[in-house]
Structures are given as C-alpha cells and as structure tokens.
Design an enzyme around this catalytic site. Structure first.
Site, PDB file in Angstrom:
ATOM      1  N   LYS A  76      37.794  44.649  45.646  1.00  0.00           N
ATOM      2  CA  LYS A  76      38.914  43.758  45.200  1.00  0.00           C
ATOM      3  C   LYS A  76      39.560  43.602  46.764  1.00  0.00           C
ATOM      4  CE  LYS A  76      42.993  42.866  42.697  1.00  0.00           C
ATOM      5  NZ  LYS A  76      43.877  43.540  41.422  1.00  0.00           N
ATOM      6  N   SER A 151      44.663  40.722  37.199  1.00  0.00           N
ATOM      7  CA  SER A 151      44.450  40.093  38.470  1.00  0.00           C
ATOM      8  C   SER A 151      43.040  40.269  39.117  1.00  0.00           C
ATOM      9  CB  SER A 151      45.338  40.414  39.439  1.00  0.00           C
ATOM     10  OG  SER A 151      45.310  41.811  39.898  1.00  0.00           O
ATOM     11  N   SER A 175      45.706  44.946  35.060  1.00  0.00           N
ATOM     12  CA  SER A 175      44.864  44.260  35.770  1.00  0.00           C
ATOM     13  C   SER A 175      43.422  44.749  35.847  1.00  0.00           C
ATOM     14  CB  SER A 175      45.474  43.881  37.343  1.00  0.00           C
ATOM     15  OG  SER A 175      46.448  42.984  37.105  1.00  0.00           O
TER      16      SER A 175
END
Length: 484
Positions: A76, A151, A175
C-alpha cells in the site's frame, strides 16, 4: 500462474516449477495489461522487482531462503520505500521519495519478497470507498461501477483481480476489513502494536495498524509471520511473543465459543448480508462450535467517538505537511502564512481538509473537554464491552460491512452515510483488538464479508477459525467473472 495462492507459489518455487523471475514477470505483464481497468496501482516498480526476483532465485538455489523468498507482493502506498515514491494517495506527497524503508518493508525485503509496486488508496487513508485518491478511484473487479472499499482499495482490488497474490494494507477504522469484504478476499488487522508503524505515514496514531490482504487465511498467516516484529523505533510496538501463525491452522474447532453481538444485526444491515453471515455461523456450528448471543452495548457510540478521536489525531499528524521540508509547495508565496495556507490548500483533498478542520475544532480550548475528552471516555467503555464479552466467548462473529459494494458517487455527498460503512469495524480499532474479514457469500453477484474479532494477540486463533471455514466452503476461491 496468477490463480496460484502464496502457499502454492512457495511450493512451486521450491519444486522449481517456475522461477521467481518468471512468476514476477507474469504478474508485471498482467498489471500492465489489466490495471488500466481497475487503477489499483499508483507506482509499478518493474526494474526493481526483476532485480529482487533475480536475487531471490540465487538465494533459493543456495537452499537457505525464508518461506516468502521470491514471492511477488505489493505495498500500500502508505509505507515508505527507499528510492520509490510514496504518495499516500495525495497531491501533497506526489513528489515525495523517502530516503528509508518502513520497518514492514524492511521485514519483507529481508525475507526476499519481490515488490511489484505501490497500490492506490484513499488520500492519507481517509475514506471508505477509495474515491478520495489524488490518482483517481479504484474500481471493484466484481463490478467496475462499484467501489472496492477503502482506504486500502488498491490492495484489495489488486488481490481480487489476481494482479498480485498478496499485498500489505493498513486499518485505522476498517480500512483492511471493509475493502476485503467488498472485494471478496481475506484481510487481517492485527492487534494494535503487533506490527511496527515506523515508516508508515500516520493518520491517527492510536488507531493505525498494518496488516495483510490475501485470498486465503493460509496466505494471511504466511504474510503476517514476516510482517510481525518488535521494533524499538516504534514506541507503540509491543514486545510480545510472536506465534507461529501456520502451525495450528487445521486445529479442530470443537468447543469453540462464538459470540454474536446483537447490536451488529439491527437497522441498516442489508438482508442478504445478514442471511450470508447467519449461514456462515451455522457452518461453524456444524464444525462443533457453540454459539451464543452477546451484547456490546456501546456500539452505537463507536462511530461518533471515532470521528472525534481520529480527526483530532489527523489534525496533529498532518500539521507537519507545511510546504517547507517536503511535500507540495505552492508557487511564489508572499510570506510564511501564504506558504502554509496555499501549500496545504492545494496539496490536500476535500475529505482530508474536512477531517483536519473537525479535529482542530475538537482540540480547541473551548471544546476539548466536551468532545475529545468525552470521546476518549467512550473509547474506554467500548474497550470494556469487549473485555466483558471475551470473558464469556473465544471469538466474536458478525458482518464486516452493512452492505455489499455500492456504486461510485452514491454516498459521496453525504459524509455520515459514508462513515457508517465502517459501523461494524471501528470499535475493534478503538479497543486495539485483532480483526479479520473473510468472504462468506454473495448478494446480487457481489461479495459479503464475515468479520472475526479476537482477543488481544489472538491472531493465530483467528487465522485457525478463518482457515477451517475456508476448508468447508469455496467463497474464497470464487473470482470476478472478468478474471481469467
């Protein structure tokens, strides 16, 4: 090769069915061909990945390689990567190239993991739909008209689309678990402090935790084994023994006590989601587990408490982005105040600005006691709810998200509706507990996630419970229709 799990890739490398360079090139080609549809990657590190794969092959040939050596994964874009842009999904950090690796990145590098690139995300991890990224929204591989969740939507979509067998992610209020549910994959958020946050760009420091996204619980165990470590550079990292997460994956569940919170099955839960979760609970009963209803009475206060605490911490953490040392800098500022105002105004997106303002307001002298202190008191009550329940049961099960993936733009104009997407996940972060989401069904062709919440440092037990479900069902093997 893209349908192979991490465990199968490890076996293939061991058997010399393929080399790390070969499987790395396969995934790189797949990303370049297909990711124009999903937008799950911000940065592709092709040259570096092939160099890492070559080094991994040499290490494998020497016969002294860790389990994940040669396996291609993705990070990420919130984890600092030495020499590789780390944007956090924001214009503010569009040109930021860190001079160091996050501890999570270092751990994987030391184990010989090949990094394919950096995945897309909501800006500064603030969002539940991956619509706030400066680099454009990520599309859900199950239905490209729908969001992948957030997210960590880029990591979730990339794993679901078989662009990568696993990816790192972070979870501040859901998330990892919410996008895992919406994309039909397995996501685990460990206990707060289990994984180092050093080099992970901060959103809300008392809530943020790194975790993994994979297709199976077996793969999650392998990734978490490499990720988890004690790190003196992170003062919130806990020096607690690290379990062997794979050794007891097949342990029987006879006698397991499952708690079902009545508050997680009330108004707002999609009927199809509720039906899929109830069917999953029956599967556990058939495996010998006992089920009882439990109560988490302060659940209704989790979202409001979170949206005071998280923005307050975000307001403090994001004050460092001022256009002076790194990050976006406005052109020709008149003075220091103009530099701050314009650099931040241009660099941050609307949702980030909203949370900074809410947090600054909650921390201001006249409102600190009424909002921030009160929210922290509520947080303590929520934590006590879990302590009480875990004196009766071994694990808590319920829905991960109130509904399957929703269409782009359907909640963007109503921040509260978007915030309520995390109504079942936020309390786990407030309490610092480990949580997982695994696929347990579909509604209208879109995945449904089952959430597992464990006691502190019970990641091995959660992985065992998840793996046993996946030996009895095939939801985790199902792929979007467009994936070949």
């Amino acid at each position: 090769m893209h349908n192979l799990t991490i465990a199968e890739i490890i076996q293939g490398l061991k058997n010399k069915s393929f080399s790390s360079v070969e499987i790395t090139q396969h995934f790189l080609n797949r990303i370049k061909t297909l990711d124009t549809e999903y937008n799950s990657f911000i940065t592709l590190t092709e040259e570096q990945a092939l160099a890492q794969a070559t080094a991994a092959d040499a290490r494998l040939a020497a016969g002294d390689a860790p389990a994940l050596c040669g396996v291609p994964l993705a990070h990420k874009d919130i984890f600092c990567t030495n020499g590789v842009r780390t944007s956090c999904g924001s214009k503010m950090l569009d040109n930021f190239v860190p001079p160091y690796d996050a501890t999570v990145v270092t751990n994987y590098s030391q184990d010989g993991v090949v990094i394919l690139g950096k995945t897309n995300m909501d800006e500064f991890a603030m969002g539940s739909s991956n619509e706030t990224s400066y680099y454009g929204p990520v599309k859900n591989p199950w239905d490209t008209n729908c969001v992948p969740g957030g997210s960590s939507g880029g990591s979730a979509a990339a794993v679901a689309a078989r662009l990568v067998p696993g990816a790192t992610a972070t979870d501040t209020g859901g998330s990892i678990r919410q996008p895992a549910a919406l994309c039909g994959i397995t996501g685990i958020k460990p206990t707060y402090g289990r994984v180092s946050r050093w080099g992970m760009i901060a959103f809300a420091s008392s809530l943020d935790q790194a975790g993994t996204m994979t297709r199976t619980a077996e793969d999650a165990a392998l990734m978490l084994q490499s990720m988890a470590s004690y790190d003196r550079k992170d003062s919130t990292c806990v020096d607690h023994p690290i379990d062997d997460y794979s050794v007891n994956l097949n342990a029987p569940l006879a006698g397991l006590k499952i708690g079902i919170p009545k508050e997680y099955f009330g108004e707002g839960l999609n009927p199809g989601t509720a039906e899929a979760v109830q069917a999953a609970i029956k599967t556990y009963e058939a495996m010998g587990a006992t089920v009882q209803e439990v109560s988490l009475p302060h659940t209704h206060l989790a979202v409001p408490a979170y949206y005071v605490i998280a923005p307050a911490e975000c307001s403090a953490n994001l004050s460092r982005f001022d256009g002076v040392r790194y990050g976006h800098r406005c052109d020709n500022p008149k003075d220091l105040e103009d530099l701050y105002r314009r650099s931040r105004g241009e660099g941050f997106g609307e949702e980030v600005k909203r949370r900074i303002l809410v947090g600054t307001y909650a921390l201001s002298a006249g409102f600190y006691d009424a909002y921030y202190r009160k929210a922290q008191q509520v947080r303590r009550l929520i934590k006590q709810d879990f302590v009480d329940v875990f004196s009766q049961v071994d694990v808590i099960l319920g829905p991960t998200s109130p509904s399957p993936a929703f269409e782009f733009g359907s909640k963007g104009s109503d921040p509260v509706a978007m915030y309520l997407e995390d109504i079942y996940t936020i309390a786990t972060n407030l309490a610092g507990l480990p949580g997982m989401s695994i696929p347990c069904g579909q509604v209208d062709g879109k995945p449904v996630g089952l959430q597992l919440i464990g006691n502190y440092f019970a990641e091995a037990k959660l992985l065992n419970i998840a793996h046993k479900f996946q030996t009895e069902t095939d939801f985790h093997t199902q792929a979007p229709a467009a994936i070949k």
